[in-house]
Design a protein around this motif. Sequence first.
Motif, short mmCIF file in Angstrom:
data_model
loop_
_atom_site.label_atom_id
_atom_site.label_comp_id
_atom_site.label_asym_id
_atom_site.label_seq_id
_atom_site.Cartn_x
_atom_site.Cartn_y
_atom_site.Cartn_z
N SER A 43 73.65 56.03 -3.94
CA SER A 43 72.34 56.00 -4.60
C SER A 43 71.29 55.40 -3.68
O SER A 43 70.19 55.94 -3.55
CB SER A 43 72.42 55.18 -5.89
OG SER A 43 73.23 55.83 -6.82
N LEU A 93 68.26 57.68 -2.24
CA LEU A 93 66.91 57.44 -2.73
C LEU A 93 66.00 56.90 -1.63
O LEU A 93 64.78 57.08 -1.70
CB LEU A 93 66.92 56.50 -3.93
CG LEU A 93 67.57 57.08 -5.18
CD1 LEU A 93 67.53 56.06 -6.31
CD2 LEU A 93 66.90 58.37 -5.60
N LEU A 115 68.74 62.58 -8.00
CA LEU A 115 67.88 62.50 -6.82
C LEU A 115 66.46 62.95 -7.11
O LEU A 115 65.50 62.38 -6.58
CB LEU A 115 68.48 63.30 -5.67
CG LEU A 115 69.73 62.69 -5.04
CD1 LEU A 115 70.31 63.63 -3.99
CD2 LEU A 115 69.42 61.34 -4.43
N GLY A 156 65.10 60.05 -9.25
CA GLY A 156 65.13 58.83 -8.45
C GLY A 156 64.09 58.82 -7.34
O GLY A 156 63.46 57.80 -7.07
N THR A 157 63.90 59.96 -6.70
CA THR A 157 62.92 60.05 -5.62
C THR A 157 61.50 59.85 -6.15
O THR A 157 60.70 59.15 -5.54
CB THR A 157 63.04 61.41 -4.90
OG1 THR A 157 64.38 61.55 -4.42
CG2 THR A 157 62.07 61.50 -3.74
N MET A 166 61.16 56.14 -6.91
CA MET A 166 61.01 55.37 -5.66
C MET A 166 59.61 55.56 -5.08
O MET A 166 58.98 54.61 -4.62
CB MET A 166 62.06 55.81 -4.62
CG MET A 166 63.45 55.31 -4.90
SD MET A 166 63.60 53.54 -4.73
CE MET A 166 63.46 53.36 -2.97
#
Length: 152
Positions: free
Chosen positions: A11, A15, A38, A41-42, A45
Amino acid sequence: SRIQVDAFYLSCISLATVGYGDIYPTSQKGRLFTSIWLLYGTVIMAKAIGGALGYVLERRRREVTWKNFSTSLAQQSLGGFDEDGDGVVSRHEFLSKTLVKLKKVSAEDVRRIDELFEKLDKDKSGTLTEADLQMTEEESREAVEALQEEAT
């Protein structure tokens, strides 16, 4: 356990968009989950990094703005703040001019707020009291509508 450590590691490196490739999902369900993870999460982030950078940049912008303002203030005469031309700068004049110069409000906003104050100050004392604010719902609505019409 080792699986949990590997999942956390995957993870983090994914990320962070590093993606070493040493650990990856092998099952079809794992790949599907990772693909969705992803994507979300991207975005999360990127928003977190953008928020942190935005905070730092806004703080720096404020420091520069205040530094420039204090420099220009030292080089300016009272005339720039003395709205009524009486040779004295009141707290209201200083506050309103400073807010306009710092681009927190427009001169038009200050003018409209002053007009609203004048309409609310029924006894024309220069202060607002409970008696001034005792208006009918109709008067209150008319005052707000008048200001909204001026804005358009």
